[in-house]
Design a protein around this motif. Sequence first.
Motif, PDB file in Angstrom:
ATOM      1  N   GLU A 301       0.834  -1.212   0.000  1.00 36.45           N
ATOM      2  CA  GLU A 301       0.000   0.000   0.000  1.00 36.45           C
ATOM      3  C   GLU A 301       0.864   1.256   0.000  1.00 36.45           C
ATOM      4  O   GLU A 301       0.530   2.251  -0.672  1.00 36.45           O
ATOM      5  CB  GLU A 301      -0.929  -0.022   1.210  1.00 36.45           C
ATOM      6  CG  GLU A 301      -1.990  -1.111   1.137  1.00 36.45           C
ATOM      7  CD  GLU A 301      -2.810  -1.244   2.412  1.00 36.45           C
ATOM      8  OE1 GLU A 301      -3.908  -1.829   2.345  1.00 36.45           O
ATOM      9  OE2 GLU A 301      -2.356  -0.781   3.477  1.00 36.45           O
ATOM     10  N   ASP A 302       1.972   1.227   0.724  1.00 37.32           N
ATOM     11  CA  ASP A 302       2.898   2.358   0.737  1.00 37.32           C
ATOM     12  C   ASP A 302       3.518   2.559  -0.647  1.00 37.32           C
ATOM     13  O   ASP A 302       3.662   3.694  -1.121  1.00 37.32           O
ATOM     14  CB  ASP A 302       3.997   2.111   1.783  1.00 37.32           C
ATOM     15  CG  ASP A 302       4.908   3.308   1.992  1.00 37.32           C
ATOM     16  OD1 ASP A 302       4.433   4.315   2.556  1.00 37.32           O
ATOM     17  OD2 ASP A 302       6.087   3.239   1.591  1.00 37.32           O
ATOM     18  N   ARG A 305       0.763   4.029  -2.947  1.00 34.36           N
ATOM     19  CA  ARG A 305       0.422   5.407  -2.600  1.00 34.36           C
ATOM     20  C   ARG A 305       1.513   6.379  -3.041  1.00 34.36           C
ATOM     21  O   ARG A 305       1.242   7.436  -3.648  1.00 34.36           O
ATOM     22  CB  ARG A 305       0.189   5.510  -1.091  1.00 34.36           C
ATOM     23  CG  ARG A 305      -0.213   6.906  -0.626  1.00 34.36           C
ATOM     24  CD  ARG A 305      -0.573   6.908   0.857  1.00 34.36           C
ATOM     25  NE  ARG A 305       0.537   6.475   1.704  1.00 34.36           N
ATOM     26  CZ  ARG A 305       0.599   5.288   2.306  1.00 34.36           C
ATOM     27  NH1 ARG A 305      -0.360   4.399   2.132  1.00 34.36           N
ATOM     28  NH2 ARG A 305       1.635   4.975   3.070  1.00 34.36           N
ATOM     29  N   LYS A 306       2.757   6.037  -2.774  1.00 36.31           N
ATOM     30  CA  LYS A 306       3.856   6.945  -3.119  1.00 36.31           C
ATOM     31  C   LYS A 306       4.098   6.995  -4.626  1.00 36.31           C
ATOM     32  O   LYS A 306       4.453   8.050  -5.175  1.00 36.31           O
ATOM     33  CB  LYS A 306       5.121   6.540  -2.374  1.00 36.31           C
ATOM     34  CG  LYS A 306       5.045   6.819  -0.880  1.00 36.31           C
ATOM     35  CD  LYS A 306       6.270   6.337  -0.127  1.00 36.31           C
ATOM     36  CE  LYS A 306       6.182   6.693   1.351  1.00 36.31           C
ATOM     37  NZ  LYS A 306       7.301   6.139   2.149  1.00 36.31           N
ATOM     38  N   GLU A 308       1.736   6.590  -6.917  1.00 38.13           N
ATOM     39  CA  GLU A 308       0.628   7.412  -7.442  1.00 38.13           C
ATOM     40  C   GLU A 308       0.931   8.892  -7.286  1.00 38.13           C
ATOM     41  O   GLU A 308       0.688   9.702  -8.200  1.00 38.13           O
ATOM     42  CB  GLU A 308      -0.664   7.050  -6.726  1.00 38.13           C
ATOM     43  CG  GLU A 308      -1.911   7.738  -7.250  1.00 38.13           C
ATOM     44  CD  GLU A 308      -2.337   7.212  -8.606  1.00 38.13           C
ATOM     45  OE1 GLU A 308      -2.194   7.958  -9.596  1.00 38.13           O
ATOM     46  OE2 GLU A 308      -2.798   6.067  -8.682  1.00 38.13           O
ATOM     47  N   ALA A 309       1.499   9.252  -6.148  1.00 38.51           N
ATOM     48  CA  ALA A 309       1.834  10.655  -5.904  1.00 38.51           C
ATOM     49  C   ALA A 309       2.944  11.134  -6.839  1.00 38.51           C
ATOM     50  O   ALA A 309       2.902  12.261  -7.351  1.00 38.51           O
ATOM     51  CB  ALA A 309       2.252  10.841  -4.446  1.00 38.51           C
ATOM     52  N   SER A 315       3.778  14.549  -5.456  1.00 37.86           N
ATOM     53  CA  SER A 315       5.044  14.341  -4.751  1.00 37.86           C
ATOM     54  C   SER A 315       6.182  14.655  -5.714  1.00 37.86           C
ATOM     55  O   SER A 315       6.090  14.370  -6.911  1.00 37.86           O
ATOM     56  CB  SER A 315       5.162  12.887  -4.277  1.00 37.86           C
ATOM     57  OG  SER A 315       6.492  12.584  -3.889  1.00 37.86           O
ATOM     58  N   ARG A 409      -1.206  -1.244 -10.574  1.00 38.47           N
ATOM     59  CA  ARG A 409      -1.955  -0.631  -9.455  1.00 38.47           C
ATOM     60  C   ARG A 409      -3.242  -1.380  -9.179  1.00 38.47           C
ATOM     61  O   ARG A 409      -3.555  -1.722  -8.026  1.00 38.47           O
ATOM     62  CB  ARG A 409      -2.261   0.823  -9.811  1.00 38.47           C
ATOM     63  CG  ARG A 409      -3.084   1.585  -8.768  1.00 38.47           C
ATOM     64  CD  ARG A 409      -3.685   2.834  -9.385  1.00 38.47           C
ATOM     65  NE  ARG A 409      -4.595   2.495 -10.478  1.00 38.47           N
ATOM     66  CZ  ARG A 409      -4.975   3.356 -11.431  1.00 38.47           C
ATOM     67  NH1 ARG A 409      -4.502   4.592 -11.432  1.00 38.47           N
ATOM     68  NH2 ARG A 409      -5.814   2.971 -12.369  1.00 38.47           N
ATOM     69  N   THR A 413      -3.909  -3.549  -5.796  1.00 40.83           N
ATOM     70  CA  THR A 413      -4.978  -2.992  -4.972  1.00 40.83           C
ATOM     71  C   THR A 413      -6.019  -4.069  -4.695  1.00 40.83           C
ATOM     72  O   THR A 413      -6.465  -4.250  -3.546  1.00 40.83           O
ATOM     73  CB  THR A 413      -5.631  -1.791  -5.663  1.00 40.83           C
ATOM     74  OG1 THR A 413      -4.665  -0.747  -5.837  1.00 40.83           O
ATOM     75  CG2 THR A 413      -6.798  -1.257  -4.840  1.00 40.83           C
TER      76      THR A 413
END
Length: 420
Positions: A301-302, A305-306, A308-309, A315, A409, A413
Amino acid sequence: MKSLLTTIALLLLTLMVGAQGVPALDQLKANPRKAYGNDYPYQQEPVTLTKAPRGYKPFYISHYARHGSRYYSTDQLYRNLDSLMSVAKRRHQLTPEGQEFCNKFLAAKEELMTGVSELTQLGWEQHQAIARTMYERFPEVFKRGGNVYAISSLSGRCVLSMSAFCQELVQCNPKIEVREQSSRFTLDGVVPTDRQNPRRRTFPRSKPRYEQSQNRPQNDNSLPQKVIQRIFTSTDSLPGNVGRIGSQLIDLYTTLPSIGHEGMMGNIITDEDIAARWEASNLGSYSWVFGPRYDMIPIVEDILRKAEAAISGTSDHIADLRFGHDTCLGPLTVLMGINGADRDPEDPYEVKNCYQNWQTCKASNIQLVFYRGKKASDPVLLKCLLNGVEASLPVPTDCYPYYKWTDFRDFYTQRCNSVK
């Protein structure tokens, strides 16, 4: 129906490509030291990476690594040996080869006992080399500088591994800005099972199917006794459990290259001795990494998430780095199904074809390298490297070793969300 057939075909293509590597036993024959399993000190394989599709360039890397080579994890082994060898030496119960080993061990015991669980010089150098290789392989990611975010477990050997890696990146390009963090705030992304993790969750565990089979490779249980016979002329009245010491001596042998004392044991144990036991020991390793695979969902999940950013631009990280332990990297390899590690075969003799415990060696690492095309409409692609070698994922693709980010992803997911 057509869509389903296409998906099946792509999955078969991925499995076929992933299976084209060198068979495990052939790898072991070429390099018996791989039989050390998770004690094997990392060595970069000489490989040529597949060129990216036309117009694509790397822009972001997501990474998880085990700490580098270290001293043995506890001092019990060293204390037991100290007591045993000292008494045997005094009573003249050592063979000539045992006497030579005893002298070398006693000369080094203070260092060994002081260094318990700590990173060695080799461990530092491994992460330096991995960082430089990453920089040289993917210069487009780093050449303009940018922000790198690195997190590690609370363990000193992981913090130092992170430091070695990040310092080397900055040596390669001083324009790179690195933020390093080792704290309870970031444990979910690097060691989610740590008891100090404030967001620690409980996930289901299960056993691999091969354990139901009675027909499996048997470990050579005679080796510990052979080792004892090579060292001692007699074990009468020696302190401790001598049979257990035999097994501990095997453990000591596989750590020696990591701590700068290779050759300490002479020919008391050989790489061929260890290799002869490998297939059976690899089964135990697979059980060990298979059971807690879902515990690594927070790391996936980390990663999602990172990434995607970074892709969306919320990010500015050019790389997200994570430094942890084999207890995380091994199960993460299974959870992600890297090179078929999630296949869970019923046949014990098939396990070696989907997981080899040297994949979780000292300084082992997973790198996900992300690529953009020239056009804004071009899909973002990524590929996976396991210990620097292109690896397959259980994600449909028609351009292996590259995968569409959206497919990656959505697949992971769904895999994470499916676990209750």
